[in-house]
Design a protein around this motif. Structure first.
Motif, PDB file in Angstrom:
ATOM      1  N   LEU A 133      82.647  22.701   5.526  1.00  0.00           N
ATOM      2  CA  LEU A 133      81.820  22.328   6.671  1.00  0.00           C
ATOM      3  C   LEU A 133      82.728  21.652   7.695  1.00  0.00           C
ATOM      4  O   LEU A 133      83.332  20.618   7.411  1.00  0.00           O
ATOM      5  CB  LEU A 133      80.741  21.354   6.227  1.00  0.00           C
ATOM      6  N   SER A 134      82.784  22.224   8.869  1.00  0.00           N
ATOM      7  CA  SER A 134      83.657  21.664   9.890  1.00  0.00           C
ATOM      8  C   SER A 134      83.158  20.286  10.319  1.00  0.00           C
ATOM      9  O   SER A 134      81.976  20.078  10.588  1.00  0.00           O
ATOM     10  CB  SER A 134      83.686  22.604  11.084  1.00  0.00           C
ATOM     11  N   HIS A 135      84.078  19.351  10.404  1.00  0.00           N
ATOM     12  CA  HIS A 135      83.748  17.995  10.797  1.00  0.00           C
ATOM     13  C   HIS A 135      83.117  17.964  12.192  1.00  0.00           C
ATOM     14  O   HIS A 135      82.189  17.198  12.454  1.00  0.00           O
ATOM     15  CB  HIS A 135      85.015  17.149  10.782  1.00  0.00           C
ATOM     16  N   GLU A 392      86.985  13.913  23.008  1.00  0.00           N
ATOM     17  CA  GLU A 392      88.180  14.169  22.217  1.00  0.00           C
ATOM     18  C   GLU A 392      88.308  15.664  21.899  1.00  0.00           C
ATOM     19  O   GLU A 392      89.380  16.248  22.023  1.00  0.00           O
ATOM     20  CB  GLU A 392      88.096  13.368  20.913  1.00  0.00           C
ATOM     21  N   ALA A 393      87.191  16.270  21.516  1.00  0.00           N
ATOM     22  CA  ALA A 393      87.217  17.695  21.187  1.00  0.00           C
ATOM     23  C   ALA A 393      87.608  18.507  22.408  1.00  0.00           C
ATOM     24  O   ALA A 393      88.404  19.442  22.338  1.00  0.00           O
ATOM     25  CB  ALA A 393      85.855  18.145  20.664  1.00  0.00           C
TER      26      ALA A 393
ATOM     27  N   ALA B 506     105.053  24.953   8.862  1.00  0.00           N
ATOM     28  CA  ALA B 506     104.228  26.175   8.863  1.00  0.00           C
ATOM     29  C   ALA B 506     102.909  25.967   9.600  1.00  0.00           C
ATOM     30  O   ALA B 506     102.060  26.849   9.638  1.00  0.00           O
ATOM     31  CB  ALA B 506     103.954  26.615   7.430  1.00  0.00           C
ATOM     32  N   ILE B 507     102.730  24.775  10.174  1.00  0.00           N
ATOM     33  CA  ILE B 507     101.459  24.491  10.854  1.00  0.00           C
ATOM     34  C   ILE B 507     101.514  25.008  12.288  1.00  0.00           C
ATOM     35  O   ILE B 507     102.299  24.550  13.093  1.00  0.00           O
ATOM     36  CB  ILE B 507     101.167  22.975  10.847  1.00  0.00           C
ATOM     37  N   ASN B 508     100.665  25.985  12.581  1.00  0.00           N
ATOM     38  CA  ASN B 508     100.618  26.538  13.936  1.00  0.00           C
ATOM     39  C   ASN B 508      99.526  25.910  14.772  1.00  0.00           C
ATOM     40  O   ASN B 508      99.472  26.107  15.977  1.00  0.00           O
ATOM     41  CB  ASN B 508     100.395  28.043  13.879  1.00  0.00           C
ATOM     42  N   GLY B 509      98.620  25.204  14.124  1.00  0.00           N
ATOM     43  CA  GLY B 509      97.530  24.592  14.872  1.00  0.00           C
ATOM     44  C   GLY B 509      96.824  23.565  14.004  1.00  0.00           C
ATOM     45  O   GLY B 509      96.883  23.611  12.785  1.00  0.00           O
ATOM     46  N   ILE B 510      96.207  22.600  14.670  1.00  0.00           N
ATOM     47  CA  ILE B 510      95.448  21.564  13.977  1.00  0.00           C
ATOM     48  C   ILE B 510      94.099  21.515  14.662  1.00  0.00           C
ATOM     49  O   ILE B 510      94.036  21.504  15.888  1.00  0.00           O
ATOM     50  CB  ILE B 510      96.169  20.197  14.092  1.00  0.00           C
ATOM     51  N   ASP B 511      93.023  21.523  13.903  1.00  0.00           N
ATOM     52  CA  ASP B 511      91.727  21.416  14.573  1.00  0.00           C
ATOM     53  C   ASP B 511      91.212  19.983  14.495  1.00  0.00           C
ATOM     54  O   ASP B 511      91.846  19.109  13.901  1.00  0.00           O
ATOM     55  CB  ASP B 511      90.725  22.452  14.070  1.00  0.00           C
ATOM     56  N   LEU B 512      90.059  19.771  15.135  1.00  0.00           N
ATOM     57  CA  LEU B 512      89.560  18.412  15.272  1.00  0.00           C
ATOM     58  C   LEU B 512      89.253  17.772  13.924  1.00  0.00           C
ATOM     59  O   LEU B 512      89.515  16.584  13.715  1.00  0.00           O
ATOM     60  CB  LEU B 512      88.309  18.422  16.152  1.00  0.00           C
TER      61      LEU B 512
END
Lengths: 575, 575
Positions: A133-135, A392-393, B506-512
């Motif tokens: 579940l996405s935060h 922030e998002a 190896a991290i190409n992106g980080i989400d919220l």
């Protein structure tokens, strides 16, 4: 051995092993503070759920005991919470309108179904699912629900009738009748709100000025709402404001709930199953996030699957004791923690406290104005509303921002159930999207070595008639389709390719979908007079493929090492 | 440029670029064969869907033209198919019982909703989602549906009334009235069945014996059902068997459908939206699998998203021309391919053929016995029933076998909709389970090098106060929870650890969600006087973290190389 298993299933046994008077004292103090805090909250959340006030008290007795026994977090405080109460109201409004089940019975059934679902997930050890579940989706949902809840309580502050099926209808309805406000109710409401808001920051400071130690002041300030409850009740009773249109809680039956199952009809179960699942999921996610934060502070582990079992037991207990869905609450858990709770005995003491309240205190609450309860709810949920996370998002990740926005819009416009459901679907779609291109690399021979590396990143030797593909994960239905398309397109784009060698060193398993794909790909390549080879197969995977005869049907050969495969096929082409 | 974009959106333009008389001839022949095959099938599937026979013809005109224009597979033959027809019947039986919408209007609406949904998926380029449907689940569903369909047609062969909400009720109902069978109907039914079964293998052989070339014989044999249609119609008409209780098709209106939208009420849309989605998904998966097989044989690409658009257009066309949901059919596509179809003009010619049939042929079908149509359906769907795959799954993979069995049981017991839905849910749960432990490795320094490798597989140097974690994929909500638990437990189990260095190469992106997790973990580590460090951050990821100020809040430091991080922290500890 037996004891260690028992301790795992019933964590409280472990907590009590070295229990002493110091811990007992701290647990008792925490329980008293939480009890005082929980009384108005229980009444308020029952009202939010559309239930009689005593149901809130009932939901704060047995469920606490059940969680204390089976839960894994030492300081989590369980009971009715705002969002689960709103979702309960939303689920019950539909089914009771259709006459499928009575309101109170429906709430009990909802708790039972919730409890059963959580318990099942826990027994099947599916707690890991909550990781998917996405935060941002959860944060969006909680903020939107907080707004809906706050707005729905505004009518009690104004003393007007208002209703609506979504946020916008509610706004309209309030605007339409705002001029009919009751001045006594409004005064009480604004007064309560003002007092509660002040109490959050002002009360600790005041106590500190009076010489109370800072930490203690913070905890004691949490008891402030009870002063509001007492004060407004006295004002209403003293001036007989109930005769001037101020809504009051009224008669609350004294006593504790009888243990009994609600009437269960198949239709009611069908109608409430999905809402119960959604309530459980959100409740679990909220509760575990509180539990994790508190446990980490004391370097204690919490076990997600045991939490499912603890919350499941709590909800089952609620369902058989005239309650409604419960979960771990943020504010009260923090208070419990700050007040020094050491073990879940604090939870059991709290349950005893609420039992005493249900037995002796309810007649005193007759004149408690509904506006005070509404103010309690509004102040509580406004702390859930997190506008900063949108900013922030927006700055951090546009895709998170979109997912959040979709969830908020759905929740405000179509209601909490569709809000959560769309949030879950959005999360899963995002995950599928992220994992839609599995790790498959075209590899070539590193000069002067027997090693193969990704042709994108290294200067390597290749042969235009041979393609080497390294599959970096097990071959399963979820990547089989991708690999199939990859090979199909490769054979069309590069007609000179006669051999494909799959480097299978990282494959730990192959499922039936992937096997079917390999069979089909093998057949298609045979029809085109091309060959499919496999290299570096692990022993169990080879055994699996052997069992169904795939190795015999393979157009190409099996090689122990990829180097042998590449060299032997190159040589055969050279000749 | 414009032309190439247009060719991509409207693939038929590309197909016609070097069209010549040879291709025209082959397309025409294929169209004639498919038309003859499609006439009885269209009537039969309309009957299976509970619709008047002419609706089957209508669904075989405009949809074929729409797919011909927008579809990407040159030889796919679109029209009514067995499973979509069964699902249509199942969806409509509920809503029409409740009086929400009329049956024929409901079918049109279902096609429109299906078309809209497919088109939306195509435009959003979500075709990849079909990769996440497990093949074994789909196979289980198709086999179970095939059994339900065959059984549902048995009453027409016996000439008895029978009904039931699921497979088992159907069996009971047939047993209860089997003795009331009509002998003329049964004779016609058994005769038709026998003839159709024989025609599959016997007809090509007979034609070959008569000197027809093998390939041609195979194609011509597909026309055999029409001989059965003609023969049984003549028998019924000649002996006036309709007066002896043999059910006939009866009067079919002559003409082509008027273009019009069905009446659309919000209630009907709500009730049919989910069934439409399920029909679309299964239809798409079936169709694409046929398309892939045929295209690969001629080394042509098919584009999953363009297929969604093609099938979407076909269903929208069906919805405005009095039709019902359609998709690419397996048997007829193979016939189309074998008969030599070169382009989608064959589809347009087929549509013309069916138009002519609707205009002039329907009066001749008055005495066609329903038993013949039922026999057509039974023979068609029994080829969908794949019992061998259960044996294979049992031997190859028990988890596939279980998923298959669940889907079959759900479909037989609770119906097609719940069958598909549970299949989809099972697939997604399996995928989440497979991806629940993301690629995170604890690494150590390889002796005499600057390289770090997995401590499980290599002899490496480590420091008990420092843990190096390499994250082998982007940091997203779906693995953030796992990493959080991993670090929490690590810090509890190994209290001597003071520093955690995340190797982020190896991290190409980080989400919220992952950012929130990092923030929380960072805060918790600060509270424990421990430090979190990052190494080998890619430039855009660093920029992203900088933007929200996370780098400033980091308890530890940022290092360009992991080696520098490890050495500098080790040295600081040594001092």
């Amino acid at each position: 051995m037996l004891l260690s298993r028992l301790t795992k299933t019933v964590p409280i046994i472990g907590q009590l092993r070295d229990y002493d008077r110091g811990k007992l004292g701290r647990d008792l103090i925490a329980a008293i503070v939480v009890t005082i805090m929980l009384i108005p909250q229980s009444l308020a959340y029952a009202m939010l759920a559309g239930l009689p006030p005593e149901v809130g008290l009932y939901a704060s007795i047995l469920p606490l005991v059940a969680y204390a026994i089976f839960g894994s977090c030492k300081t989590l405080a369980v009971g009715p919470v705002a969002i689960a109460s709103l979702m309960t109201a939303s689920a019950l409004s539909v089914v009771t309108e259709q006459g499928i089940v009575g309101y109170v019975e429906g709430a009990m059934l909802l708790a039972l179904l919730s409890g059963g679902f959580l318990l099942l997930l826990g027994i099947l050890r599916l707690g890991f699912l909550s990781h998917f579940l996405s935060h941002s989706v959860v944060a969006g949902f909680i903020t939107a629900s907080g707004l809906v809840i706050a707005l729905s309580q505004l009518k009690h502050i104004l003393g007007i009738p208002a209703s609506g099926h979504n946020f916008f209808e509610l706004v309209q309805s309030i605007f339409a009748s705002v001029t009919q406000f009751n001045k006594y109710t409004l005064a009480l409401g604004i007064g309560s709100l003002g007092f509660l808001v002040w109490a959050r920051r002002g009360a600790p400071r005041l106590l500190e000025l009076c010489g109370v130690q800072a930490d203690l002041a913070k905890v004691l300030a949490k008891v402030a709402p009870v002063i509001g409850v007492v004060a407004t009740t006295i004002i209403v009773a003293g001036f007989a404001l109930d005769l001037r249109g101020v809504d009051i809680v009224g008669a609350i039956p004294t006593g504790i709930p009888a243990l009994q199952l609600p009437g269960i009809s198949m239709d009611a179960v069908k109608a409430l199953a999905l809402p119960a699942m959604l309530i459980s999921i959100i409740g679990y996610v909220e509760s575990v996030s509180v539990g994790k934060t508190l446990s980490a502070k004391r370097r204690e582990k919490i076990d997600g699957n045991q939490e499912l079992i603890g919350l499941g037991a709590a909800n089952l207990a609620s369902g058989i004791s005239a309650g409604f869905p419960v979960t771990g609450g943020f504010a009260r858990s923090v208070v419990n923690f700050d007040a020094g709770a050491e073990t879940q005995l604090a939870g059991i003491f709290t349950a005893i406290g609420i039992t005493l309240a249900a037995l002796f205190l309810t007649p005193l609450l007759h004149y408690l104005p509904v506006a005070m309860l509404a103010a309690t709810i509004i102040v509580a949920v406004l702390s859930l509303v997190n506008i900063a996370i949108f900013r922030e998002a927006w700055r951090f990740s546009k895709s998170d921002f979109s997912a959040m926005l979709i969830t908020v819009a759905m929740t405000l416009y179509l209601g909490v159930e569709i809000g959560v459901a769309s949030g879950i679907v959005t999360s899963i779609l995002l995950h599928l999207y992220h994992t839609s291109e599995p790790h498959i690399a075209e590899i070539g021979l590193l000069q002067d070595s027997h090693h193969f590396r990704n042709i994108k990143h290294f200067e390597v030797e290749t042969n235009s008639a041979i393609v080497s593909l390294r599959i970096d994960e097990s071959l399963l239905f979820s990547n089989a389709g991708y690999l199939e398309d990859y090979i199909d397109n490769l054979l069309i784009d590069r007609p000179q390719v006669k051999h494909i060698i799959l480097h299978c060193g990282a494959i730990n398993g192959i499922d039936l979908s992937a096997l079917e794909m390999l069979e089909q790909q093998n057949t298609r390549m045979r029809e085109q007079s091309k060959q499919l080879h496999l290299s570096e197969l692990k022993v169990p995977v080879k055994a699996q493929l052997d069992k169904v005869g795939f190795i015999d049907r393979l157009t190409g050969s099996l090689f122990l090492s990829h180097y042998d495969a590449y060299k032997s096929i190159s040589n055969s082409l050279g000749r």
